[in-house]
Enzyme design. Structure first.
Site, PDB file in Angstrom:
ATOM      1  CG  ASP A  37     -92.176 -48.049  -9.982  1.00  0.00           C
ATOM      2  OD1 ASP A  37     -93.360 -47.690  -9.953  1.00  0.00           O
ATOM      3  OD2 ASP A  37     -91.522 -48.355  -8.973  1.00  0.00           O
ATOM      4  CD  GLU A  87     -94.832 -44.058 -10.734  1.00  0.00           C
ATOM      5  OE1 GLU A  87     -95.956 -43.912 -10.228  1.00  0.00           O
ATOM      6  OE2 GLU A  87     -94.007 -44.880 -10.326  1.00  0.00           O
TER       7      GLU A  87
END
Length: 907
Positions: free
Chosen positions: A511, A541
């Site tokens: 993340d 990400e």
């Protein structure tokens, strides 16, 4: 005097008469209080931390003018530094010499200022002085305070205790005859370990730990095997604004816990008692030879089974639901695996800070079912149990290396959650699916001296990234961690290695990975591969934002900066082109920003005013995604020029950013934002029938499936999942996050979504939800389900859809129907399989027609080939029967593609 703060009712205050903070030993009464914090010596003042240690000897005070500088120290946190008066309460002061020094990139973000150095003779004192209060003061010639600040400590600690990064066994190590505890807490004054026989009984003992001045590690070895017992640490430490405190805290390296994370669990993860039957003899599926082989299904553990009546009541929402191989959900996953899906990526399964583990409250579902589709009562009822319903996506990490207890059938048992998580992994491996894990090392649930803070209550001010005034940065939503600091980077790396080695996790999705340094991620890759004994796939990400944006603090693990690393990042290029708009669209943008599959220019919805040029640009960006977003691929663009993808513009950035296709993760929907079905409810013209809505969703699936790189899909995408327009369902409960593995309902129109994130758009949402024509029928869901599986099977049938290098893409992928004269609603790609291992075909031609009408595309270069429909599509039970109407005219090389259809021809 010791002033206690505790969530427990039994102990209100503890008074130690005649004892100084340095000698006030913790006792068993300390051990038995949940949330215990004793203020051993209250802070005399709270100061910003506007200065930072650069190393063990020098520090930087940005923007500070010339003056006399002293570093005051106090073992009892008694320093008072008020402007215009001399410093009071200090035990002493160290002189500092101002000078010039080159600031390393790690600290350049602070700006220029006074660089101050300790005298060489004072260096040896600093390790001890860091265990108390330090205040940097600028004084006038008379010794009066002009300004004062505390000092950000990470630079000094990383220099003083660099050896700690090589300590291999932080945490607890039980052996046959002993148990060793190790905790890195270099600024602590005292540390003791409380041990317990159970998760909720009284302490059995409290043992002081010894300090190693070389590493900053406190340790103790007890002459007993405590495997299966529980523990916490009592840490005496200075915290700015709180004074000298005694924190009763769990372990950052905890491998399991009791209910609600109150106590850490002692476990040898290699012990037979923690292994399900067959664990050591069940290998992970060997289905991924290169990162581009990955096709991923992103799934939330609770979503998977909480609504599945074929799962036993005790296992719904739990790890063990995956062991019920005959359930609707497991049959669905098994079918996807047979079709070609390689990985299930689980939303976080580490210990979550926001979810109660003891009891879950749920709203009255019978009442919810009886409400109108556009009512706001559903979200009101769900909101009543929002904090107690055991639902959260899990992006609020509490303990990084311990399984979440709410997914266990017995969260009070530290062993049970370990075994059951492993059972889940085994069950997925058994049906041919690898297991990926979503990890969130970029922030913690809480920081500072909050009860559910762990890191800051052990080494205050170290593990989190601070701003120029010493406050914790929160750009990621919560308290940002600083993985550029040595021991936070080590904690992340050690944690990932544990999951890969002891739980056989095959891949990780990071993340907000752009908030980590590239160098740390590359070191992590090496370490984790070594720990697992195999290559572990890393994706994440790579968004570039916040206080680290554009390399302000380090070279980031972001899209552009990871180029060449082999680590994959999610691509927004194809995503935005396919579905339209951007990730955070709201208001009229949800209607006006149509995309390639949902009508941009060619099928306007009455709210959009887009041009043919925008459609042509979108078609080019779709081709960028199909080419893996690799930098070097030459594309004939809509204006007729031939440019490398790195030279094409995407919102001010290069459209092509990867060195290899494995560095690109292609997707059109994930857990964030609205589902594609919900976006299409806004963007497709209202007159679009439900069958065509299903076809549009599968056009997006086809683009994603045919794109070079990693293919990533949100669970339920293949069955037209709706969240009733919810753009942020992270705590919207089971009602808005349901999945129906019986394929009868996609849950569109089940009430207005929660007002906190959606209320401002209720006026737009109400008529959409109230329109029964927009809801998918069981026939639509079945069509999407079967077509999606066909697309997975096509991708799996040939390595041409999974090319390994940018050079191979350049050599083997060619686009037709490009340039100014193209039919912009049709993508035509050809893959050359001559001499390529695993190609299965001499060549493959794929065509994607997003238009409402059939299209004929002449490709003279493809004449006289032996093309036929791909065998997956050319069978009676194919998911999309319309593809059988597609034609190839061998004489002219002309392809006929039905409306809203993706078709594959093979030679």
């Amino acid at each position: 005097m010791v002033i206690c703060k505790s969530t427990g009712a039994a102990l209100a205050a503890l008074i130690l008469v005649g004892a100084s903070p340095a000698h006030a030993a913790a006792d068993l009464s300390t051990c038995n209080e949940d949330g215990f914090q004793a203020v051993l010596s209250p802070a005399a003042a709270t100061l910003d931390a506007r200065a930072a240690w650069l190393d063990r000897r020098t520090l930087l005070w940005p923007a500070a003018p010339e003056g006399f500088y002293r570093l005051y120290h106090s073992a009892s946190a008694a320093i008072v530094a008020r402007p215009g008066a001399p410093v009071r309460g200090a035990d002493g002061a160290l002189a500092l010499a101002a000078g010039q020094a080159e600031i390393s990139p790690a600290f350049a973000w602070l700006g220029n200022g006074a660089v101050l150095a300790l005298a060489a003779a004072d260096e040896a004192r600093m390790a001890v002085l860091h265990q108390g209060q330090l205040v940097l003061v600028r004084e006038d010639a008379q010794g009066k305070v002009l300004d004062a600040t505390t000092v950000q400590v990470a630079g000094a600690l990383d220099d003083l205790y660099a050896g700690a990064q090589q300590v291999p066994d932080l945490g607890v190590t039980p052996t046959a005859k002993s148990t060793t505890f190790k905790l890195w807490a270099p600024t602590a004054r005292n540390v003791a370990v409380c041990t317990y026989d159970s998760g909720d009984g009284p302490a059995r003992a409290i043992t002081p730990l010894r300090f190693d001045a070389a590493t900053g590690v406190w340790s103790a070895t007890l002459p007993a095997n405590l495997d299966g017992k529980y523990y916490r640490y009592a840490v005496d430490v200075h915290a700015n604004g709180s004074g000298i405190v005694r924190n009763l805290v769990t372990d950052p390296y905890a491998v399991s816990l009791t209910t609600d994370s109150r106590r850490a669990y002692i476990a040898d993860l290699a012990a037979p008692r923690l292994k399900p039957k067959g664990w050591d003899s069940t290998p992970a599926p060997a289905r991924v030879q290169a990162q581009t082989d990955m096709s991923i299904y992103e799934l939330h553990v609770r979503d998977f089974s909480i609504n599945d009546a074929s799962v036993s009541q005790a296992n719904r929402g739990k790890y063990t639901a995956f062991t019920e191989t005959g359930s609707h959900g497991m049959r669905h996953l098994a079918a996807l695996a047979r079709a070609g899906l390689t990985d299930v990526h689980l939303l976080p399964v580490y210990d979550i800070g926001s979810v109660p583990e003891r009891h879950c409250d749920v709203p009255d579902t019978a009442r919810l079912r009886g409400l109108p589709p556009d009512s706001d009562v559903q979200q009101q009822l769900v909101g009543l149990t929002r904090q107690t319903d055991c639902y959260n996506w899990g992006y609020d990490p509490y303990h990084y290396s311990a399984p979440e207890g709410s997914y266990s059938t017995k969260p009070a048992d530290g062993a049970r959650r370990i075994v059951e998580l492993r059972q889940m992994v085994m069950a997925l491996h058994d049906i041919g699916l690898r297991v990926g894990m979503d990890v969130v090392y970029n922030h913690t649930f809480l920081g500072g001296q909050a009860e559910k803070s762990v890191l800051d209550r052990i080494v205050p001010g170290y593990y989190h990234r601070l701003d120029a005034r010493g406050a914790i940065e929160r750009s990621t939503c919560c308290d940002n961690t600083a993985t550029e600091h040595g021991m936070m980077g080590k904690l992340m790396t050690d944690s990932v290695a544990l999951w890969a080695k002891h739980y056989r996790i095959d891949s990780f999705r990071f993340d907000l990975m752009g908030h980590q340094p590239r160098a740390v991620m590359e070191a992590l890759q090496r370490r984790v591969d070594a720990a697992a004994g195999r290559h572990i796939n890393l994706i994440g990400e790579g968004w570039n934002f916040g206080e680290v944006a554009d390399g302000k603090r380090f070279v980031q693990a972001s899209q552009l900066a990871l180029n060449g690393s082999g680590i994959g990042t999610f691509s927004d290029r194809g995503r935005d082109a396919v579905r339209g708009g951007g990730a955070g669209d709201a208001g009229r943008d949800m209607l006006a920003r149509q995309g390639y599959v949902n009508g941009l220019f060619y099928d306007p919805n009455g709210s959009a005013a887009q041009t043919k040029e925008e459609l042509l640009k979108a078609a080019d960006l779709v081709r960028v995604g199909l080419a893996g977003s690799v930098r070097t691929y030459p594309l004939t663009t809509y204006d007729g020029s031939v440019r490398k993808l790195a030279d094409l513009d995407y919102a001010g950035q290069p459209a092509g950013y990867a060195s290899a296709p494995g560095e690109t993760v292609n997707y059109v929907e994930n857990h964030d934002n609205q589902t594609l079905y919900d976006l299409n409810a806004f963007r497709l013209p209202l007159a679009t029938g439900s069958a065509d809505r299903a076809r549009v969703q599968m056009l997006a699936a086809a683009i994603n499936t045919f794109s070079q790189g990693v293919a990533y899909f949100h669970a339920g995408f293949d069955i037209l999942r709706s969240k009733s327009l919810d753009r942020n369902s992270f705590e919207s409960g089971d009602w808005f996050n349901r999945l129906d593995w019986t394929y009868r309902d996609n849950y569109f129109g089940t009430g207005l979504p929660p007002a906190a994130d959606n209320g401002k758009d209720y006026a737009l949402m109400r008529p959409v939800l109230a329109n029964p024509a927009l809801k998918a029928t069981p026939a639509d869901i079945a069509f999407a389900r079967d077509t999606f599986r066909d697309l997975l099977a096509i991708r799996a049938s040939s390595t041409l859809f999974r090319l390994r290098t940018a050079d191979e893409i350049g050599q083997r992928l060619r686009f037709y129907n490009t340039g100014p004269q193209q039919v912009p609603t049709v993508i035509v790609g050809r893959l050359d399989g001559a001499g390529y291992a695993g190609a299965a075909y001499r060549s493959i031609a794929y065509l994607i027609n997003v238009d409402k009408v059939a299209q004929r595309i002449a490709v003279p270069e493809e004449a006289e080939r032996g093309y036929r429909l791909h065998p997956v599509q050319d069978r009676v039970e194919a998911g999309d029967q319309r593809v059988r109407e597609a034609k190839y005219d061998k004489a002219t090389g002309t392809f006929t593609v039905p409306a809203r259809t993706a078709v594959v021809f093979v030679e």
